[in-house]
Design a protein around this motif. Structure first.
Motif, short mmCIF file in Angstrom:
data_model
loop_
_atom_site.label_atom_id
_atom_site.label_comp_id
_atom_site.label_asym_id
_atom_site.label_seq_id
_atom_site.Cartn_x
_atom_site.Cartn_y
_atom_site.Cartn_z
N PRO A 2 -57.18 20.32 8.19
CA PRO A 2 -56.35 19.13 8.00
C PRO A 2 -55.34 18.99 9.14
CG PRO A 2 -55.68 20.86 6.49
CD PRO A 2 -56.95 21.33 7.13
N ASP A 3 -55.13 17.77 9.59
CA ASP A 3 -54.14 17.52 10.65
C ASP A 3 -52.78 17.97 10.14
OD1 ASP A 3 -52.32 16.42 12.50
OD2 ASP A 3 -53.66 14.74 12.94
N LEU A 62 -45.91 19.44 11.16
CA LEU A 62 -45.53 19.11 12.52
C LEU A 62 -45.22 17.62 12.60
CD1 LEU A 62 -48.19 21.13 14.58
CD2 LEU A 62 -45.74 21.64 14.43
N GLY A 63 -44.49 17.24 13.65
CA GLY A 63 -44.19 15.84 13.87
C GLY A 63 -45.17 15.23 14.85
N GLU A 64 -44.66 14.63 15.89
CA GLU A 64 -45.50 13.95 16.87
C GLU A 64 -45.52 14.70 18.19
OE1 GLU A 64 -47.36 11.39 16.07
OE2 GLU A 64 -46.57 11.51 14.03
N GLU A 65 -45.55 16.05 18.11
CA GLU A 65 -45.46 16.86 19.32
C GLU A 65 -46.73 16.86 20.17
OE1 GLU A 65 -42.81 19.16 16.30
OE2 GLU A 65 -44.65 17.97 16.25
N ASP A 110 -58.66 14.88 8.83
CA ASP A 110 -59.10 16.16 9.37
C ASP A 110 -59.19 16.12 10.89
OD1 ASP A 110 -59.24 17.35 6.93
OD2 ASP A 110 -61.43 17.45 6.83
N LEU A 111 -59.07 17.30 11.49
CA LEU A 111 -59.30 17.50 12.91
C LEU A 111 -60.39 18.54 13.08
CD1 LEU A 111 -55.64 17.73 14.31
CD2 LEU A 111 -57.18 15.76 14.43
N TRP A 119 -50.52 24.30 16.95
CA TRP A 119 -50.51 25.54 16.19
C TRP A 119 -49.89 25.22 14.83
CZ3 TRP A 119 -48.36 30.16 19.53
CH2 TRP A 119 -49.16 30.34 20.67
N TRP A 120 -50.53 25.65 13.79
CA TRP A 120 -50.04 25.27 12.47
C TRP A 120 -50.24 26.32 11.38
CZ3 TRP A 120 -53.18 24.71 8.07
CH2 TRP A 120 -54.56 24.89 8.32
#
Length: 209
Positions: free
Chosen positions: A190-191, A198-201, A21-22, A75-76
């Motif tokens: 959740p991350d 998302l990747g590693e942006e 989590d974030l 942003w997700w």
């Protein structure tokens, strides 16, 4: 206070997150009347951008621009929606979606205004891709956003929110444009990198474990 051992009891005010989590501190800001600056004529011939209204945009096209603008800031939420749920929002007649395009027609930013709550306009999404920031274009885009928000009949409040995962200049920017902070809360989610959205942006927010 230093946290030397996460297994030890946390001090007052600290709250452990579940693995994956974030958390972000969200600040909501509002404007109850149009700023006086909107009434002044501002020459903008040197701004190499234009707003392009996207009506009935395909969800895949929307997500591509949404990700280009917001992936760095994690942003997700729109990436987690299926096509039907996303289309129900962005195709709504009370939602105005714009791409920010350069003179070559390349999309370099986005603006989404949500009028679905009577008397209000939410600046739901507002941003430029990383290569277009730091050039003063944000003020141009906000002016355009406010012109359209306050131009809708019956609007008496325009609001926006930002969080601690956004760029450090976001909150001061909104306040400088005339928005007043009125609420603050914590969002836990959740991350999106762990969900594969998302990747590693966003290397500034490390992935734990």
């Amino acid at each position: 206070m230093a946290i030397a051992d996460v297994a030890a009891p946390l001090g007052q005010g600290f709250h452990a997150l579940a693995p994956g989590d974030l958390a972000a501190v969200v600040t909501a800001l509002e404007m109850r009347e149009p700023p006086a600056s909107l009434k002044r004529l501002v020459p903008e011939a040197d701004v190499p951008l234009q707003l392009v209204r996207w009506k009935a945009a395909e969800p895949a096209k929307y997500r591509l621009l949404y990700r280009r603008v917001g992936a760095k800031w994690l942003w997700w939420s729109r990436l987690a929606m299926d096509d039907a749920a996303l289309a129900a929002i962005i195709h709504d007649s009370d939602v105005e979606l714009y791409a920010v395009a350069d003179r070559a027609g390349v999309e370099v930013g986005m603006l989404e205004l949500d009028f679905r709550t009577g008397g209000e306009a939410e600046i739901a999404f507002f941003g430029l891709i990383p290569g277009a920031t730091g050039k003063g274009f944000g003020k141009w885009l906000m002016r355009r956003a406010l012109q359209r928000a306050w131009g809708r009949e019956g609007v008496s409040r325009v609001w926006v929110h930002t969080c601690t995962l956004d760029g450090p200049s976001a909150l001061p920017f909104y306040m400088a444009q005339g928005f007043v902070p009125y609420a603050r809360f914590v969002e836990v989610f959740p991350d999106p990198r762990g969900l594969g959205l998302l990747g590693e942006e966003a290397p500034q927010v490390p992935v734990l474990g």
